[in-house]
Design a protein around this motif. Sequence first.
Motif, PDB file in Angstrom:
ATOM      1  N   GLY A  75       0.831  -1.198   0.000  1.00  0.00           N
ATOM      2  CA  GLY A  75       0.000   0.000   0.000  1.00  0.00           C
ATOM      3  C   GLY A  75       0.865   1.247   0.000  1.00  0.00           C
ATOM      4  O   GLY A  75       1.964   1.250  -0.557  1.00  0.00           O
ATOM      5  N   PHE A  76       0.391   2.292   0.681  1.00  0.00           N
ATOM      6  CA  PHE A  76       1.110   3.566   0.667  1.00  0.00           C
ATOM      7  C   PHE A  76       1.419   4.086   2.067  1.00  0.00           C
ATOM      8  O   PHE A  76       1.670   5.284   2.242  1.00  0.00           O
ATOM      9  CB  PHE A  76       0.313   4.601  -0.142  1.00  0.00           C
ATOM     10  N   SER A  77       1.427   3.186   3.040  1.00  0.00           N
ATOM     11  CA  SER A  77       1.884   3.589   4.368  1.00  0.00           C
ATOM     12  C   SER A  77       3.382   3.855   4.295  1.00  0.00           C
ATOM     13  O   SER A  77       4.048   3.465   3.333  1.00  0.00           O
ATOM     14  CB  SER A  77       1.610   2.477   5.379  1.00  0.00           C
ATOM     15  N   ASP A  78       3.927   4.510   5.317  1.00  0.00           N
ATOM     16  CA  ASP A  78       5.367   4.770   5.334  1.00  0.00           C
ATOM     17  C   ASP A  78       6.155   3.468   5.214  1.00  0.00           C
ATOM     18  O   ASP A  78       7.143   3.381   4.480  1.00  0.00           O
ATOM     19  CB  ASP A  78       5.770   5.505   6.622  1.00  0.00           C
ATOM     20  N   HIS A  79       5.704   2.438   5.926  1.00  0.00           N
ATOM     21  CA  HIS A  79       6.389   1.139   5.902  1.00  0.00           C
ATOM     22  C   HIS A  79       6.347   0.538   4.497  1.00  0.00           C
ATOM     23  O   HIS A  79       7.355   0.035   3.983  1.00  0.00           O
ATOM     24  CB  HIS A  79       5.744   0.173   6.902  1.00  0.00           C
ATOM     25  N   ASP A  80       5.179   0.580   3.862  1.00  0.00           N
ATOM     26  CA  ASP A  80       5.046   0.005   2.521  1.00  0.00           C
ATOM     27  C   ASP A  80       5.824   0.804   1.487  1.00  0.00           C
ATOM     28  O   ASP A  80       6.387   0.238   0.536  1.00  0.00           O
ATOM     29  CB  ASP A  80       3.576  -0.096   2.121  1.00  0.00           C
ATOM     30  N   ARG A  81       5.876   2.119   1.640  1.00  0.00           N
ATOM     31  CA  ARG A  81       6.669   2.936   0.717  1.00  0.00           C
ATOM     32  C   ARG A  81       8.149   2.560   0.820  1.00  0.00           C
ATOM     33  O   ARG A  81       8.847   2.445  -0.192  1.00  0.00           O
ATOM     34  CB  ARG A  81       6.493   4.424   1.027  1.00  0.00           C
ATOM     35  N   THR A  82       8.605   2.357   2.044  1.00  0.00           N
ATOM     36  CA  THR A  82       9.999   1.974   2.257  1.00  0.00           C
ATOM     37  C   THR A  82      10.285   0.617   1.637  1.00  0.00           C
ATOM     38  O   THR A  82      11.313   0.418   0.976  1.00  0.00           O
ATOM     39  CB  THR A  82      10.327   1.957   3.766  1.00  0.00           C
ATOM     40  N   GLU A  83       9.387  -0.343   1.811  1.00  0.00           N
ATOM     41  CA  GLU A  83       9.573  -1.675   1.240  1.00  0.00           C
ATOM     42  C   GLU A  83       9.503  -1.618  -0.286  1.00  0.00           C
ATOM     43  O   GLU A  83      10.249  -2.315  -0.980  1.00  0.00           O
ATOM     44  CB  GLU A  83       8.523  -2.639   1.796  1.00  0.00           C
ATOM     45  N   ASN A  84       8.620  -0.781  -0.808  1.00  0.00           N
ATOM     46  CA  ASN A  84       8.519  -0.586  -2.254  1.00  0.00           C
ATOM     47  C   ASN A  84       9.871  -0.160  -2.827  1.00  0.00           C
ATOM     48  O   ASN A  84      10.362  -0.739  -3.806  1.00  0.00           O
ATOM     49  CB  ASN A  84       7.457   0.490  -2.541  1.00  0.00           C
ATOM     50  N   ILE A  85      10.496   0.824  -2.199  1.00  0.00           N
ATOM     51  CA  ILE A  85      11.768   1.332  -2.685  1.00  0.00           C
ATOM     52  C   ILE A  85      12.887   0.320  -2.461  1.00  0.00           C
ATOM     53  O   ILE A  85      13.781   0.165  -3.305  1.00  0.00           O
ATOM     54  CB  ILE A  85      12.095   2.686  -2.021  1.00  0.00           C
ATOM     55  N   ARG A  86      12.854  -0.409  -1.359  1.00  0.00           N
ATOM     56  CA  ARG A  86      13.875  -1.438  -1.115  1.00  0.00           C
ATOM     57  C   ARG A  86      13.856  -2.480  -2.226  1.00  0.00           C
ATOM     58  O   ARG A  86      14.907  -2.834  -2.777  1.00  0.00           O
ATOM     59  CB  ARG A  86      13.640  -2.121   0.240  1.00  0.00           C
ATOM     60  N   GLN A 145      -6.114  13.569 -11.519  1.00  0.00           N
ATOM     61  CA  GLN A 145      -6.878  14.190 -10.425  1.00  0.00           C
ATOM     62  C   GLN A 145      -6.530  13.626  -9.041  1.00  0.00           C
ATOM     63  O   GLN A 145      -7.362  13.613  -8.134  1.00  0.00           O
ATOM     64  CB  GLN A 145      -8.383  14.052 -10.688  1.00  0.00           C
ATOM     65  N   LEU A 146      -5.292  13.161  -8.898  1.00  0.00           N
ATOM     66  CA  LEU A 146      -4.875  12.576  -7.621  1.00  0.00           C
ATOM     67  C   LEU A 146      -4.769  13.625  -6.523  1.00  0.00           C
ATOM     68  O   LEU A 146      -5.176  13.392  -5.383  1.00  0.00           O
ATOM     69  CB  LEU A 146      -3.536  11.848  -7.789  1.00  0.00           C
ATOM     70  N   TYR A 147      -4.216  14.780  -6.857  1.00  0.00           N
ATOM     71  CA  TYR A 147      -4.094  15.844  -5.858  1.00  0.00           C
ATOM     72  C   TYR A 147      -5.475  16.320  -5.399  1.00  0.00           C
ATOM     73  O   TYR A 147      -5.711  16.547  -4.216  1.00  0.00           O
ATOM     74  CB  TYR A 147      -3.292  17.024  -6.407  1.00  0.00           C
ATOM     75  N   ALA A 148      -6.378  16.455  -6.366  1.00  0.00           N
ATOM     76  CA  ALA A 148      -7.730  16.899  -6.027  1.00  0.00           C
ATOM     77  C   ALA A 148      -8.400  15.895  -5.091  1.00  0.00           C
ATOM     78  O   ALA A 148      -9.051  16.279  -4.095  1.00  0.00           O
ATOM     79  CB  ALA A 148      -8.559  17.074  -7.298  1.00  0.00           C
ATOM     80  N   LYS A 149      -8.224  14.615  -5.376  1.00  0.00           N
ATOM     81  CA  LYS A 149      -8.797  13.579  -4.514  1.00  0.00           C
ATOM     82  C   LYS A 149      -8.148  13.605  -3.131  1.00  0.00           C
ATOM     83  O   LYS A 149      -8.823  13.428  -2.118  1.00  0.00           O
ATOM     84  CB  LYS A 149      -8.614  12.204  -5.156  1.00  0.00           C
ATOM     85  N   ALA A 150      -6.834  13.835  -3.096  1.00  0.00           N
ATOM     86  CA  ALA A 150      -6.128  13.887  -1.812  1.00  0.00           C
ATOM     87  C   ALA A 150      -6.611  15.072  -0.987  1.00  0.00           C
ATOM     88  O   ALA A 150      -6.801  14.960   0.231  1.00  0.00           O
ATOM     89  CB  ALA A 150      -4.625  13.973  -2.038  1.00  0.00           C
ATOM     90  N   ARG A 151      -6.811  16.215  -1.633  1.00  0.00           N
ATOM     91  CA  ARG A 151      -7.265  17.408  -0.912  1.00  0.00           C
ATOM     92  C   ARG A 151      -8.703  17.246  -0.414  1.00  0.00           C
ATOM     93  O   ARG A 151      -9.092  17.866   0.576  1.00  0.00           O
ATOM     94  CB  ARG A 151      -7.121  18.640  -1.793  1.00  0.00           C
ATOM     95  N   LYS A 156      -5.582   8.983   1.117  1.00  0.00           N
ATOM     96  CA  LYS A 156      -4.837   9.276   2.341  1.00  0.00           C
ATOM     97  C   LYS A 156      -3.343   9.096   2.107  1.00  0.00           C
ATOM     98  O   LYS A 156      -2.922   8.326   1.239  1.00  0.00           O
ATOM     99  CB  LYS A 156      -5.288   8.342   3.467  1.00  0.00           C
ATOM    100  N   GLU A 157      -2.533   9.795   2.902  1.00  0.00           N
ATOM    101  CA  GLU A 157      -1.074   9.694   2.884  1.00  0.00           C
ATOM    102  C   GLU A 157      -0.506   9.956   1.486  1.00  0.00           C
ATOM    103  O   GLU A 157       0.369   9.235   1.001  1.00  0.00           O
ATOM    104  CB  GLU A 157      -0.619   8.318   3.399  1.00  0.00           C
ATOM    105  N   PHE A 158      -1.016  11.001   0.856  1.00  0.00           N
ATOM    106  CA  PHE A 158      -0.562  11.366  -0.486  1.00  0.00           C
ATOM    107  C   PHE A 158       0.622  12.318  -0.374  1.00  0.00           C
ATOM    108  O   PHE A 158       0.541  13.363   0.287  1.00  0.00           O
ATOM    109  CB  PHE A 158      -1.694  12.007  -1.280  1.00  0.00           C
ATOM    110  N   THR A 159       1.715  11.975  -1.035  1.00  0.00           N
ATOM    111  CA  THR A 159       2.941  12.758  -0.935  1.00  0.00           C
ATOM    112  C   THR A 159       2.725  14.189  -1.414  1.00  0.00           C
ATOM    113  O   THR A 159       2.184  14.426  -2.492  1.00  0.00           O
ATOM    114  CB  THR A 159       4.073  12.116  -1.758  1.00  0.00           C
ATOM    115  N   ASP A 162      -0.580  15.188   2.548  1.00  0.00           N
ATOM    116  CA  ASP A 162      -0.569  14.800   3.966  1.00  0.00           C
ATOM    117  C   ASP A 162       0.523  13.782   4.285  1.00  0.00           C
ATOM    118  O   ASP A 162       0.503  13.123   5.319  1.00  0.00           O
ATOM    119  CB  ASP A 162      -1.937  14.282   4.416  1.00  0.00           C
ATOM    120  N   SER A 163       1.476  13.642   3.367  1.00  0.00           N
ATOM    121  CA  SER A 163       2.665  12.823   3.603  1.00  0.00           C
ATOM    122  C   SER A 163       3.850  13.598   3.030  1.00  0.00           C
ATOM    123  O   SER A 163       3.734  14.200   1.955  1.00  0.00           O
ATOM    124  CB  SER A 163       2.519  11.458   2.918  1.00  0.00           C
TER     125      SER A 163
END
Length: 199
Positions: A75-86, A145-151, A156-159, A162-163
């Motif tokens: 997903g896009f939690s901090d942990h998942d973002r880190t694992e994605n990049i690893r 329209q990702l930013y619009a959806k995030a706003r 949630k947790e859109f870089t 709110d991330s």
Amino acid sequence: MTKSTNITWHNTTVSKTDRQIQNAHSSCVLWFTGLSGSGKSTVANAVSRELYRQGINEYVLDGDNIRHGLNKDLGFSDHDRTENIRRIGEVAKLFVDSGKVVTTAFISPFRSDRDQVRALFDDKEFIEVFVDCPLEECEKRDTKQLYAKARRGEIKEFTGIDSPYEAPERPEITIHTEKITVEEAIEQVLSYLREQNVI
């Protein structure tokens, strides 16, 4: 999960150096990082196309594409973002070992994650390309329209909203996509590769 300790790295008969000699060019990873909408994928693909045109063995690893397969469980939690990049770092390392110039297009928002990927590579094999574009401009380009959806709170947790995004402190290349054309960005990257004797 218990990790196996009964594994040993197997050196292949054909080395990275052998492949580079056969290719007549070096290998590296061009790690494009920046906000969503900054132009990472556009420039990465354009650079890859030009490298291909010049006979350079290349490949593109794109964030959305990787999440359709290898990283579809994340997903896009901090942990998942880190694992994605690893995981992407490890895949990119294999491509560099195969003798290719691999371009990656990932937001990769956390500096520590990018630094850990850099540590996987030999000197000068990891080239951090900061696609520096103001948030306001990225939002204007937001075709999905990702930013619009995030706003609106739909994502949630859109870089950038709110991330956090931690900009590189000392990238090898910085591209200001709101100021230059794609063609100029391509030449900026290729000039660096030539200066470093990669191509």
